[in-house]
Design an enzyme around this catalytic site. Structure first.
Site, PDB file in Angstrom:
ATOM      1  N   GLU A  51     -11.479  -0.921  -3.571  1.00 54.89           N
ATOM      2  CA  GLU A  51     -10.845  -0.158  -2.497  1.00 54.89           C
ATOM      3  C   GLU A  51      -9.732   0.716  -3.071  1.00 54.89           C
ATOM      4  OE1 GLU A  51      -9.788  -3.311   0.166  1.00 54.89           O
ATOM      5  OE2 GLU A  51      -8.113  -4.018  -1.052  1.00 54.89           O
ATOM      6  N   ASP A  62       0.823  -1.213   0.000  1.00 54.20           N
ATOM      7  CA  ASP A  62       0.000   0.000   0.000  1.00 54.20           C
ATOM      8  C   ASP A  62       0.860   1.268   0.000  1.00 54.20           C
ATOM      9  OD1 ASP A  62      -2.106  -1.833   0.352  1.00 54.20           O
ATOM     10  OD2 ASP A  62      -2.118  -1.550   2.518  1.00 54.20           O
TER      11      ASP A  62
END
Length: 319
Positions: free
Chosen positions: A208, A42
């Site tokens: 997401e 991420d």
């Protein structure tokens, strides 16, 4: 593999009647060359005033990495080396904090980051600021938005965008009813009002990691579809839509609204690159750059970087 590539391979096979022993053609470019400390998950990147790069990514107390050239990266400590006890309500005591978004505004680094546990929407997004971005210099500014188990959204994966009018917006979300957006007070970086907008969703499906950037006449919303965090079995892929308004509606290349499951794919797994996603667009001197993570065959989560350009119709592609 793209439909065009499949068709081309079929025509070549018929024309020359060869045995299919060669490696298949690839739909997307391989990740660009990076070296050193490239184990990330991420990632979010910012270019510093001195021309170097700072990456924040999921890790214990949020992990930092730096590079002078966008190729060689080194470890740079944690955002909160002394821990972040204010997050434990949401993490169950874990030090692992997720999906930071790092940016630089008005002489300060801003870091929005997530606290949660896997599969739960009892989650929160916090803000921290720093004058330098270095480990140990960050001040936690407190809670920005949270979600509870009775809510139909998940307050993780934050992304800050400043629109053409100077207004601040935070998009976020994972699964449940999809990607949400709230307005922020630029003076504080905190929530400005109680309005919660919906800008993308898949009817409860896997979506997401929003990231919004303005290029030309459009705001582009990048998201990740499908499954993260399964090592080499991950099916993450990067999708995009665009809108003339920061709040939407965002549509894909075929005109399908992203609130109805739309999205145009620009990167997916192939060969030894598995589940690329949780993307962040970085504006650099030579090009826009897509920063993301992917999994190797051995399940390691690695930093991916590719140059990003626009085609003649104004849609992004990697090269």
């Amino acid at each position: 593999m793209a439909g065009f590539t499949r068709s081309l391979l079929t025509l070549l096979t018929v024309a020359v009647a060869v045995v299919a022993t060669a490696a298949p053609a690839t739909a997307y470019p391989a990740p660009g060359r990076v070296t050193g400390a490239i184990g990330v998950h991420d990632p979010s990147a910012v270019k510093r005033p001195d021309g170097s790069y700072l990456i924040a990514h999921t890790g214990n107390n949020i992990t930092l990495k730096t590079s002078s050239d966008r190729v060689a990266f080194r470890e740079a400590g944690a955002v909160f080396p002394g821990g972040a006890p204010w997050t434990t309500t949401y993490t169950g005591g874990s030090r692992n904090l997720w999906a930071p978004d790092i940016s630089y505004h008005n002489g300060q680094y801003h870091l929005y980051y997530s606290a949660s546990t896997f599969g739960s929407n009892r989650s929160a997004i916090f803000l921290a600021t720093s004058p330098s971005g270095n480990s140990g210099t960050w001040t936690n500014q407190g809670l920005v938005v949270e979600s509870r188990t009775q809510d139909n959204f998940n307050a993780i994966d934050p992304d800050l965008v400043v629109d053409d009018q100077g207004r601040w917006w935070l998009s976020f979300g994972s699964f449940w009813s999809g990607i949400k957006m709230i307005s922020l007070n630029p003076a504080t970086g905190k929530r400005a009002d109680g309005t919660l907008l919906s800008i993308a969703g898949r009817g409860g499906g896997a979506i997401e990691a929003p990231n919004i950037v303005k290029r030309g006449a459009y705001y582009y919303l990048y998201v990740s579809f499908d499954r993260c965090c399964q090592g080499a079995q991950s099916t993450y892929r990067v999708m995009v839509g665009r809108s003339t308004s920061v709040t939407g509606p965002y549509v894909d290349r075929n005109g399908r609204q992203m609130t109805a499951g739309g999205g145009t794919e620009i990167l997916a797994g192939q060969g030894s690159v598995h589940g690329p996603g949780h993307q962040d667009v970085l504006a650099d001197n030579d090009s826009d750059v897509l920063v993301y993570h992917y999994y190797a065959d051995n399940n390691a989560s690695l930093l991916g970087i590719n140059l990003l350009a626009m085609d003649s119709a104004g849609w992004p592609y990697l090269h």
